[in-house]
Design a protein around this motif. Sequence first.
Motif, PDB file in Angstrom:
ATOM      1  N   LEU A 202       0.847  -1.198   0.000  1.00 31.49           N
ATOM      2  CA  LEU A 202       0.000   0.000   0.000  1.00 31.49           C
ATOM      3  C   LEU A 202       0.881   1.247   0.000  1.00 31.49           C
ATOM      4  N   PHE A 203       0.643   2.118  -0.977  1.00 36.14           N
ATOM      5  CA  PHE A 203       1.288   3.431  -0.988  1.00 36.14           C
ATOM      6  C   PHE A 203       0.200   4.502  -0.952  1.00 36.14           C
ATOM      7  N   ASN A 204       0.030   5.124   0.233  1.00 32.78           N
ATOM      8  CA  ASN A 204      -1.030   6.103   0.465  1.00 32.78           C
ATOM      9  C   ASN A 204      -0.399   7.486   0.593  1.00 32.78           C
ATOM     10  N   SER A 205      -0.544   8.263  -0.483  1.00 31.87           N
ATOM     11  CA  SER A 205       0.054   9.609  -0.467  1.00 31.87           C
ATOM     12  C   SER A 205      -0.624  10.519   0.536  1.00 31.87           C
TER      13      SER A 205
ATOM     14  N   PRO B  78       1.941  -1.097   4.503  1.00 34.10           N
ATOM     15  CA  PRO B  78       2.191   0.261   3.992  1.00 34.10           C
ATOM     16  C   PRO B  78       3.660   0.483   3.600  1.00 34.10           C
ATOM     17  N   PHE B  79       3.862   1.272   2.560  1.00 33.69           N
ATOM     18  CA  PHE B  79       5.189   1.692   2.118  1.00 33.69           C
ATOM     19  C   PHE B  79       5.172   3.207   1.982  1.00 33.69           C
ATOM     20  N   ASN B  80       6.273   3.859   2.351  1.00 31.42           N
ATOM     21  CA  ASN B  80       6.387   5.308   2.215  1.00 31.42           C
ATOM     22  C   ASN B  80       6.955   5.727   0.864  1.00 31.42           C
ATOM     23  N   ASP B  81       7.386   4.726   0.080  1.00 28.25           N
ATOM     24  CA  ASP B  81       7.972   5.035  -1.220  1.00 28.25           C
ATOM     25  C   ASP B  81       7.369   4.094  -2.264  1.00 28.25           C
ATOM     26  N   PHE B  82       6.870   4.698  -3.333  1.00 25.60           N
ATOM     27  CA  PHE B  82       6.208   3.896  -4.362  1.00 25.60           C
ATOM     28  C   PHE B  82       7.178   2.935  -5.045  1.00 25.60           C
ATOM     29  N   THR B  83       8.406   3.377  -5.276  1.00 25.23           N
ATOM     30  CA  THR B  83       9.395   2.528  -5.948  1.00 25.23           C
ATOM     31  C   THR B  83       9.696   1.288  -5.121  1.00 25.23           C
ATOM     32  N   ASN B  84       9.841   1.488  -3.800  1.00 23.79           N
ATOM     33  CA  ASN B  84      10.101   0.325  -2.936  1.00 23.79           C
ATOM     34  C   ASN B  84       8.921  -0.657  -2.959  1.00 23.79           C
ATOM     35  N   ALA B  85       7.699  -0.114  -2.981  1.00 21.13           N
ATOM     36  CA  ALA B  85       6.516  -0.975  -3.036  1.00 21.13           C
ATOM     37  C   ALA B  85       6.499  -1.793  -4.326  1.00 21.13           C
ATOM     38  N   MET B  86       6.798  -1.173  -5.471  1.00 21.60           N
ATOM     39  CA  MET B  86       6.819  -1.891  -6.745  1.00 21.60           C
ATOM     40  C   MET B  86       7.915  -2.952  -6.769  1.00 21.60           C
ATOM     41  N   ASN B  87       9.073  -2.621  -6.207  1.00 19.93           N
ATOM     42  CA  ASN B  87      10.168  -3.607  -6.166  1.00 19.93           C
ATOM     43  C   ASN B  87       9.783  -4.824  -5.326  1.00 19.93           C
ATOM     44  N   ALA B  88       9.055  -4.601  -4.249  1.00 20.59           N
ATOM     45  CA  ALA B  88       8.621  -5.717  -3.399  1.00 20.59           C
ATOM     46  C   ALA B  88       7.669  -6.646  -4.148  1.00 20.59           C
ATOM     47  N   VAL B  89       6.824  -6.050  -4.996  1.00 20.90           N
ATOM     48  CA  VAL B  89       5.924  -6.877  -5.814  1.00 20.90           C
ATOM     49  C   VAL B  89       6.718  -7.658  -6.853  1.00 20.90           C
TER      50      VAL B  89
ATOM     51  N   TRP C  77       1.271  -9.445  -3.967  1.00 20.12           N
ATOM     52  CA  TRP C  77       0.518  -9.692  -5.189  1.00 20.12           C
ATOM     53  C   TRP C  77       0.119  -8.407  -5.908  1.00 20.12           C
ATOM     54  N   GLY C  78       0.485  -7.246  -5.358  1.00 21.59           N
ATOM     55  CA  GLY C  78       0.172  -5.993  -6.031  1.00 21.59           C
ATOM     56  C   GLY C  78       0.362  -4.804  -5.108  1.00 21.59           C
ATOM     57  N   VAL C  79       0.174  -3.612  -5.704  1.00 26.27           N
ATOM     58  CA  VAL C  79       0.292  -2.350  -4.965  1.00 26.27           C
ATOM     59  C   VAL C  79      -1.001  -1.564  -5.160  1.00 26.27           C
ATOM     60  N   ALA C  80      -1.565  -1.064  -4.032  1.00 24.45           N
ATOM     61  CA  ALA C  80      -2.722  -0.163  -4.093  1.00 24.45           C
ATOM     62  C   ALA C  80      -2.226   1.255  -3.807  1.00 24.45           C
ATOM     63  N   VAL C  81      -2.522   2.192  -4.704  1.00 23.23           N
ATOM     64  CA  VAL C  81      -1.983   3.555  -4.610  1.00 23.23           C
ATOM     65  C   VAL C  81      -3.137   4.557  -4.468  1.00 23.23           C
ATOM     66  N   PHE C  82      -3.022   5.454  -3.454  1.00 26.46           N
ATOM     67  CA  PHE C  82      -3.952   6.568  -3.265  1.00 26.46           C
ATOM     68  C   PHE C  82      -3.204   7.866  -3.570  1.00 26.46           C
ATOM     69  N   ARG C  83      -3.838   8.723  -4.408  1.00 29.70           N
ATOM     70  CA  ARG C  83      -3.228  10.021  -4.705  1.00 29.70           C
ATOM     71  C   ARG C  83      -3.281  10.908  -3.449  1.00 29.70           C
TER      72      ARG C  83
ATOM     73  N   HIS D  80      -5.564   3.199  -7.583  1.00 30.20           N
ATOM     74  CA  HIS D  80      -4.758   2.678  -8.687  1.00 30.20           C
ATOM     75  C   HIS D  80      -4.116   1.357  -8.241  1.00 30.20           C
ATOM     76  N   LEU D  81      -4.437   0.281  -8.976  1.00 25.94           N
ATOM     77  CA  LEU D  81      -3.942  -1.055  -8.622  1.00 25.94           C
ATOM     78  C   LEU D  81      -2.903  -1.509  -9.639  1.00 25.94           C
ATOM     79  N   TYR D  82      -1.738  -1.874  -9.145  1.00 28.64           N
ATOM     80  CA  TYR D  82      -0.684  -2.482  -9.957  1.00 28.64           C
ATOM     81  C   TYR D  82      -0.551  -3.935  -9.479  1.00 28.64           C
ATOM     82  N   LEU D  83      -1.127  -4.859 -10.256  1.00 24.42           N
ATOM     83  CA  LEU D  83      -1.292  -6.234  -9.767  1.00 24.42           C
ATOM     84  C   LEU D  83      -0.373  -7.225 -10.473  1.00 24.42           C
ATOM     85  N   ASP D  84      -0.035  -8.270  -9.755  1.00 25.68           N
ATOM     86  CA  ASP D  84       0.619  -9.450 -10.329  1.00 25.68           C
ATOM     87  C   ASP D  84      -0.504 -10.379 -10.811  1.00 25.68           C
ATOM     88  N   MET D  85      -0.705 -10.469 -12.139  1.00 27.98           N
ATOM     89  CA  MET D  85      -1.848 -11.187 -12.704  1.00 27.98           C
ATOM     90  C   MET D  85      -1.506 -12.625 -13.094  1.00 27.98           C
ATOM     91  N   THR D  86      -0.394 -13.136 -12.599  1.00 30.70           N
ATOM     92  CA  THR D  86      -0.018 -14.510 -12.976  1.00 30.70           C
ATOM     93  C   THR D  86      -0.949 -15.551 -12.351  1.00 30.70           C
TER      94      THR D  86
END
Length: 730
Positions: free
Chosen positions: A393-396, A424-435, A441-447, A474-480
């Motif tokens: 989760l990246f919640n701006s 929760p993650f404070n950095d979007f890049t770190n959240a994406m790298n973890a996925v 299984w994905g990242v949920a992003v709030f503007r 905004h969902l960035y998901l692992d769809m495998t």
Amino acid sequence: MSDELNSLSNPIAGNQALLENQSENETRDLAVCVEGAWKNYGYWWKSMTALRDVTLHVPTGNIYGLLGPSGCGKTTLLRCIVGRLQLNRGEVTVLGQRPGSRGHEVPGRAVGFMPQETALYKDFSISEMLHYFGHLHDMNRKDILSREKFLLSFLDLPSRSKKICQLSGGQQRRVSLACALLQQPQLLLLDEPTVGVDPLLREKIWSHLIHISQTSRTTIIITTHYIEEARKANRVGLMRSGRMLAEDEPSRLLTIYNQTSLENVFLHLCLEDQNRLQPNLMNSTNENDQTNTTVSINNQNIPPPDVVNGETPHSQIRRKELVKNPVLRAKRAAVDCCICPKAHKIYASMVKDLTMIKRSIGFLIFQFFIPVVQISLFCLCIGRDPQHVPMALFNSEAINGFPTGNLSLELLNKINSEQVHFTPFNDFTNAMNAVKEGHYWGVAVFRYNFSQAIINKLIFAKTDPATLNASSIHLYLDMTNQQVSFVMQNVILTSTQLFLKDVLSHHKVDPALADPPVIVEIPVYGAKGQKFLNFAAPGMMISIIFFLAIGLTALIFVVEKKEGLLERSWIAGVTTVEVMLAHIIVKFFIQFIQIILMIIFADVIFQVKIEGPVILAMALIFLQGICGMSYGLLISAMCEQEVEVMEVALGSVFPILLSSGVIWPAEGMPPIMRFLSNFTPLTHVVEAMRCIVSRAWTLVYFKVWFGFVISGAWTCGFFTLAAILFALRK
């Protein structure tokens, strides 16, 4: 007078007529008559000839010793005599009729057969073994007990309650001999009966055989390794490489060949046979053959033996009568095989199967609980929504964690934490790298302006792209993994809809505005919250019983066939249909308990509700179990080894399971596969089961009664093919 004149004027025709009359007179008094027998194994590209123009005559009430090395065709000849094998060419007559003819008791009660292997059920007691064959021969209990008492004493056997597996090899062979002698048959075929037997008992057995041949006119054919032992026989036949070298009385053979023992006679004939097959030695053997055609003793000419190298004095006359047309033989065999099953033979086979079950209570209990374990594992492991799915989760909007006063927190509180767990993650890049590393299984992003954008969209009806973008998750998901991603999306969408309704209610706006323009009314069948388990469970119940029946039936019959147990039962007169019917009847009770336990667990424990008649559902499952047994019988008819059974069974399980719509709807298949799925034994039956379980349909509906019809049709088809293959493989 005219016949005599004709014979004088035409001596050749007279000799032929004389030989024909002699042949007919001899045939009437023959218990076994084999003429010009040829038998091949295999196909034309790898055919092997086991019998080569074999002729054999056994007078009624005689003991016939069949001698020859291993592989010379003795056992093949015996199997042809009892009707277990069909000749490629030639004719066999036993007790005046062809073996297997309608109404003939060969195979059946008229013949007693002791195979080279013991062919006994190892877990049976001696008494149970004798009672099994006694019931097959339709003997009453009193007669069975009387013969049992005599045979136990005569063959020096231990206690009647002793199990076969607890006996020595010699004792097991004596039990096998007792089974052959039990019903006092007219024809007795004994394959190596005195191997491993004490010399005194061997002499006792021979004395008994001589006694019954003289008093009861029992005809006995016996093979033995002890060649000199065969001198006690009235007549002997010497075989080598599928040919009958000589056939006559032992004393005449010794006289003709001027030898002191049958072993020397056999050696002499083998050398002659070997020389005859070598072209470079033909000249030398011709002289020897001529010197041995007659022997003068006391000024009397002794003719050669009745059969020398497969020829008899009247074999040329008989040869024109031999059946060579394979189509005619096939039709004749087909007519003879259409025999109505006998109740006493089915009963004997049922008692045998029940005795085998009684000897393995632990395995029986295991059979009862196999379906319970399988349906439990299915309900526990299949069809449930994924739980505790990890998601980043990246919640701006969040500053220093999760401050109060923003709508994103309210939305997150609506999401079921049992299904989706946010980190929760404070950095979007770190959240994406973890996925990307597979931790989530994905990242949920709030503007950063999510709360204000939601108010502008819902209350002030702003629909500019910037507002719509900021007011969305905004969902960035692992769809495998389709199922996991589907659950994540569904949980978040459902929670978001509830969140929007709360926001509208808080601002005095009708929350119905948040509903999509689709209204799902009360379902015609099922419930709004229908689970995948309710779709798949009916098909799995059908499949479990079907595949269990396949494995159990196929393995049992292959083991019995491999150990010669079925062969001996067939020679005792049991037909393939009787064996299969007895097996199905006995397994009926096992399947009945399996089905009851499985439905109780599925309904009570895992809440798989059966909306329609439970009896109808059980009947359909049971019928499909019978279909599985029939398919198992077909596999056992095709296979000879346990490994082959496992390969065929496992090789067919998954194609049937996957293409029949049990795990996934048939509507999701390509058109060609959907068409082919109609030709599996499960597809329409599974659909009928779903209609009963979920729709409460009965037999008045097409899909239900059609499922019953299809199951019955597959059962009859498998059963018929198995019976035909068993008959052809005789």
